[in-house]
Motif scaffolding. Structure first.
Motif, PDB file in Angstrom:
ATOM      1  N   PRO A  15       0.831  -1.209   0.000  1.00  0.00           N
ATOM      2  CA  PRO A  15       0.000   0.000   0.000  1.00  0.00           C
ATOM      3  C   PRO A  15       0.866   1.262   0.000  1.00  0.00           C
ATOM      4  CG  PRO A  15      -0.791  -1.582   1.619  1.00  0.00           C
ATOM      5  CD  PRO A  15       0.532  -2.093   1.131  1.00  0.00           C
ATOM      6  N   LEU A  16       0.240   2.347  -0.413  1.00  0.00           N
ATOM      7  CA  LEU A  16       0.949   3.612  -0.577  1.00  0.00           C
ATOM      8  C   LEU A  16       0.384   4.670   0.362  1.00  0.00           C
ATOM      9  CD1 LEU A  16       2.870   5.513  -2.244  1.00  0.00           C
ATOM     10  CD2 LEU A  16       0.916   5.883  -3.775  1.00  0.00           C
ATOM     11  N   VAL A  17       1.297   5.387   1.025  1.00  0.00           N
ATOM     12  CA  VAL A  17       0.913   6.556   1.821  1.00  0.00           C
ATOM     13  C   VAL A  17       1.443   7.793   1.110  1.00  0.00           C
ATOM     14  CG1 VAL A  17       0.986   7.688   4.061  1.00  0.00           C
ATOM     15  CG2 VAL A  17       1.115   5.194   3.932  1.00  0.00           C
ATOM     16  N   ILE A  18       0.558   8.725   0.836  1.00  0.00           N
ATOM     17  CA  ILE A  18       0.928   9.974   0.169  1.00  0.00           C
ATOM     18  C   ILE A  18       0.935  11.081   1.218  1.00  0.00           C
ATOM     19  CG2 ILE A  18       0.265  11.632  -1.613  1.00  0.00           C
ATOM     20  CD1 ILE A  18      -1.354   9.164  -2.825  1.00  0.00           C
ATOM     21  N   VAL A  19       2.061  11.743   1.350  1.00  0.00           N
ATOM     22  CA  VAL A  19       2.207  12.799   2.354  1.00  0.00           C
ATOM     23  C   VAL A  19       2.330  14.144   1.648  1.00  0.00           C
ATOM     24  CG1 VAL A  19       3.607  13.702   4.255  1.00  0.00           C
ATOM     25  CG2 VAL A  19       3.368  11.214   3.951  1.00  0.00           C
ATOM     26  N   VAL A  20       1.470  15.084   2.037  1.00  0.00           N
ATOM     27  CA  VAL A  20       1.564  16.451   1.505  1.00  0.00           C
ATOM     28  C   VAL A  20       1.730  17.403   2.684  1.00  0.00           C
ATOM     29  CG1 VAL A  20       0.480  18.249   0.122  1.00  0.00           C
ATOM     30  CG2 VAL A  20       0.063  15.843  -0.439  1.00  0.00           C
ATOM     31  N   ASP A  21       2.929  17.964   2.784  1.00  0.00           N
ATOM     32  CA  ASP A  21       3.248  18.911   3.876  1.00  0.00           C
ATOM     33  C   ASP A  21       4.428  19.756   3.424  1.00  0.00           C
ATOM     34  OD1 ASP A  21       4.307  20.041   6.423  1.00  0.00           O
ATOM     35  OD2 ASP A  21       2.784  18.741   7.319  1.00  0.00           O
ATOM     36  N   LEU A  39       5.463   0.136   4.141  1.00  0.00           N
ATOM     37  CA  LEU A  39       4.579   0.886   3.253  1.00  0.00           C
ATOM     38  C   LEU A  39       5.382   1.668   2.222  1.00  0.00           C
ATOM     39  CD1 LEU A  39       2.172   2.318   5.968  1.00  0.00           C
ATOM     40  CD2 LEU A  39       1.629   0.498   4.343  1.00  0.00           C
ATOM     41  N   GLN A  40       4.821   1.813   1.017  1.00  0.00           N
ATOM     42  CA  GLN A  40       5.393   2.737   0.041  1.00  0.00           C
ATOM     43  C   GLN A  40       5.034   4.162   0.458  1.00  0.00           C
ATOM     44  OE1 GLN A  40       5.214   1.640  -4.305  1.00  0.00           O
ATOM     45  NE2 GLN A  40       3.440   0.464  -3.601  1.00  0.00           N
ATOM     46  N   VAL A  41       5.877   5.097   0.103  1.00  0.00           N
ATOM     47  CA  VAL A  41       5.629   6.491   0.473  1.00  0.00           C
ATOM     48  C   VAL A  41       5.941   7.396  -0.714  1.00  0.00           C
ATOM     49  CG1 VAL A  41       6.099   8.343   2.122  1.00  0.00           C
ATOM     50  CG2 VAL A  41       6.343   5.960   2.837  1.00  0.00           C
ATOM     51  N   THR A  52      -0.019  16.674 -10.232  1.00  0.00           N
ATOM     52  CA  THR A  52       0.700  16.404 -11.490  1.00  0.00           C
ATOM     53  C   THR A  52       1.479  15.099 -11.443  1.00  0.00           C
ATOM     54  OG1 THR A  52       2.611  17.696 -10.713  1.00  0.00           O
ATOM     55  CG2 THR A  52       0.922  18.874 -11.979  1.00  0.00           C
ATOM     56  N   ALA A  53       1.423  14.388 -10.331  1.00  0.00           N
ATOM     57  CA  ALA A  53       2.215  13.161 -10.174  1.00  0.00           C
ATOM     58  C   ALA A  53       1.462  11.952 -10.718  1.00  0.00           C
ATOM     59  CB  ALA A  53       2.548  12.943  -8.700  1.00  0.00           C
ATOM     60  N   ARG A  54       2.217  10.947 -11.165  1.00  0.00           N
ATOM     61  CA  ARG A  54       1.648   9.663 -11.571  1.00  0.00           C
ATOM     62  C   ARG A  54       1.895   8.678 -10.434  1.00  0.00           C
ATOM     63  NH1 ARG A  54       3.314   8.017 -17.580  1.00  0.00           N
ATOM     64  NH2 ARG A  54       1.682   6.492 -17.107  1.00  0.00           N
ATOM     65  N   LEU A  55       0.832   8.162  -9.885  1.00  0.00           N
ATOM     66  CA  LEU A  55       0.929   7.308  -8.706  1.00  0.00           C
ATOM     67  C   LEU A  55       0.522   5.873  -9.054  1.00  0.00           C
ATOM     68  CD1 LEU A  55      -0.806   9.746  -6.208  1.00  0.00           C
ATOM     69  CD2 LEU A  55       1.657   9.331  -6.431  1.00  0.00           C
ATOM     70  N   CYS A  61      -3.654   5.962   0.922  1.00  0.00           N
ATOM     71  CA  CYS A  61      -4.323   7.004   1.704  1.00  0.00           C
ATOM     72  C   CYS A  61      -3.493   8.272   1.617  1.00  0.00           C
ATOM     73  CB  CYS A  61      -4.536   6.572   3.152  1.00  0.00           C
ATOM     74  SG  CYS A  61      -3.027   6.528   4.151  1.00  0.00           S
ATOM     75  N   LEU A  62      -4.101   9.360   2.011  1.00  0.00           N
ATOM     76  CA  LEU A  62      -3.461  10.676   1.940  1.00  0.00           C
ATOM     77  C   LEU A  62      -3.284  11.235   3.341  1.00  0.00           C
ATOM     78  CD1 LEU A  62      -2.544  13.194   0.312  1.00  0.00           C
ATOM     79  CD2 LEU A  62      -4.964  13.876   0.219  1.00  0.00           C
ATOM     80  N   VAL A  63      -2.043  11.610   3.676  1.00  0.00           N
ATOM     81  CA  VAL A  63      -1.743  12.295   4.936  1.00  0.00           C
ATOM     82  C   VAL A  63      -1.485  13.751   4.567  1.00  0.00           C
ATOM     83  CG1 VAL A  63      -0.197  12.453   6.912  1.00  0.00           C
ATOM     84  CG2 VAL A  63      -0.826  10.204   6.000  1.00  0.00           C
ATOM     85  N   LEU A  64      -2.385  14.623   4.984  1.00  0.00           N
ATOM     86  CA  LEU A  64      -2.438  15.972   4.425  1.00  0.00           C
ATOM     87  C   LEU A  64      -2.388  17.036   5.522  1.00  0.00           C
ATOM     88  CD1 LEU A  64      -3.053  17.753   1.875  1.00  0.00           C
ATOM     89  CD2 LEU A  64      -5.487  17.348   2.343  1.00  0.00           C
ATOM     90  N   ASP A  65      -1.446  17.965   5.366  1.00  0.00           N
ATOM     91  CA  ASP A  65      -1.374  19.098   6.293  1.00  0.00           C
ATOM     92  C   ASP A  65      -2.543  20.029   5.989  1.00  0.00           C
ATOM     93  OD1 ASP A  65      -0.488  20.824   8.225  1.00  0.00           O
ATOM     94  OD2 ASP A  65       0.970  21.824   6.928  1.00  0.00           O
ATOM     95  N   ILE A  66      -3.217  20.477   7.034  1.00  0.00           N
ATOM     96  CA  ILE A  66      -4.408  21.300   6.807  1.00  0.00           C
ATOM     97  C   ILE A  66      -4.049  22.737   6.424  1.00  0.00           C
ATOM     98  CG2 ILE A  66      -4.879  22.294   9.084  1.00  0.00           C
ATOM     99  CD1 ILE A  66      -7.766  20.981   8.656  1.00  0.00           C
ATOM    100  N   ARG A  67      -2.818  23.155   6.733  1.00  0.00           N
ATOM    101  CA  ARG A  67      -2.391  24.518   6.398  1.00  0.00           C
ATOM    102  C   ARG A  67      -1.220  24.437   5.417  1.00  0.00           C
ATOM    103  NH1 ARG A  67      -4.790  28.206   9.837  1.00  0.00           N
ATOM    104  NH2 ARG A  67      -5.734  27.315  11.718  1.00  0.00           N
ATOM    105  N   LEU A  68      -1.556  24.514   4.153  1.00  0.00           N
ATOM    106  CA  LEU A  68      -0.557  24.458   3.082  1.00  0.00           C
ATOM    107  C   LEU A  68      -0.400  25.832   2.451  1.00  0.00           C
ATOM    108  CD1 LEU A  68      -1.759  21.174   1.323  1.00  0.00           C
ATOM    109  CD2 LEU A  68       0.317  21.437   2.697  1.00  0.00           C
ATOM    110  N   PRO A  69       0.740  26.099   1.832  1.00  0.00           N
ATOM    111  CA  PRO A  69       0.875  27.357   1.083  1.00  0.00           C
ATOM    112  C   PRO A  69      -0.074  27.341  -0.117  1.00  0.00           C
ATOM    113  CG  PRO A  69       2.776  25.921   0.713  1.00  0.00           C
ATOM    114  CD  PRO A  69       1.984  25.303   1.813  1.00  0.00           C
ATOM    115  N   GLY A  70      -0.767  28.432  -0.327  1.00  0.00           N
ATOM    116  CA  GLY A  70      -1.733  28.458  -1.427  1.00  0.00           C
ATOM    117  C   GLY A  70      -3.053  27.876  -0.959  1.00  0.00           C
TER     118      GLY A  70
END
Length: 217
Positions: A15-21, A39-41, A52-55, A61-70
């Protein structure tokens, strides 16, 4: 004659964990944590980079920071929904509050972790999110299989299937569509064979999977 050795089936992809921070140190720490349990990351500093990424097409699942630039994490989650990109989401924040948590949960978040969080809390949240995504994929695969069988039916057979699974007897179906009872029986047999149904109960379950009306008339 020598036969080539049988090939072993390819092992299932992890499985893959996608981190955006936008915090590099946190991204790297989470990468080490997730890789330590096999786990893949994939790591991204912004929401735009992820889009724009190919996954790989694996449970994820997505691990996402709630306060991102933009764009904010909450707005990005809403954008993913609009794009029909399904990923169970775990939000991270250093400035969590009750309204933000409620909005995240209503939008479908699996969990909401306030920084700093315990490694085990994050791993538990990720395990739950991946299990949800795996179940969703299995359900979609099942629907796709039944849909493929359904598309082999003729329009008349589809009509007979809908009526039979709504609770009508052959005689009632015949009156409904203007056919003889023996012709309805023939169509019903074709439906059962093409759909791979062993019983009427099987056929009713397939109709429910397809979203066909099965209410008794």
């Amino acid at each position: 004659m020598n036969r080539p050795p049988a090939r072993s089936p390819a092992p299932p992809a992890e499985p893959l964990v996608i981190v955006v921070d936008d915090d590099l140190a946190l991204r790297e720490a989470l990468s080490s944590l997730f890789r330590s349990v096999g786990l893949q990351v994939e790591l991204f500093a912004s929401a735009g980079d992820l889009l724009t990424a190919r996954l790989p097409d694996v449970p994820r699942c997505l691990v996402l920071d709630i306060r991102l630039p933009g764009v904010s994490g909450l707005d990005f989650q809403a954008q993913l929904v609009r794009l029909d990109i399904e990923m169970p989401t775990i939000f991270m924040t250093g400035h969590g509050d009750i309204p933000m948590t409620v909005r995240a949960m209503k939008a479908g978040a699996v969990d909401f972790l306030t920084k700093p969080f315990r490694d085990q809390d994050m791993l538990d949240a990720v395990a739950s999110a991946i299990a949800i995504d795996r179940e969703r994929r299995e359900a979609r695969k099942a629907v796709s299989g039944v849909q493929s069988l359904y598309e082999t039916l003729t329009p008349r057979e589809k009509q007979v299937m809908a009526l039979v699974t709504s609770g009508l007897m052959n005689k009632q179906v015949a009156a409904e569509v203007g056919l003889s009872e023996i012709t309805v029986k023939i169509h019903r047999g074709h439906v059962m064979r093409k759909m791979g149904a062993q019983s009427l109960a099987d056929l009713v379950r397939m109709a429910e999977t397809l979203g066909l009306s099965t209410a008794k008339r």
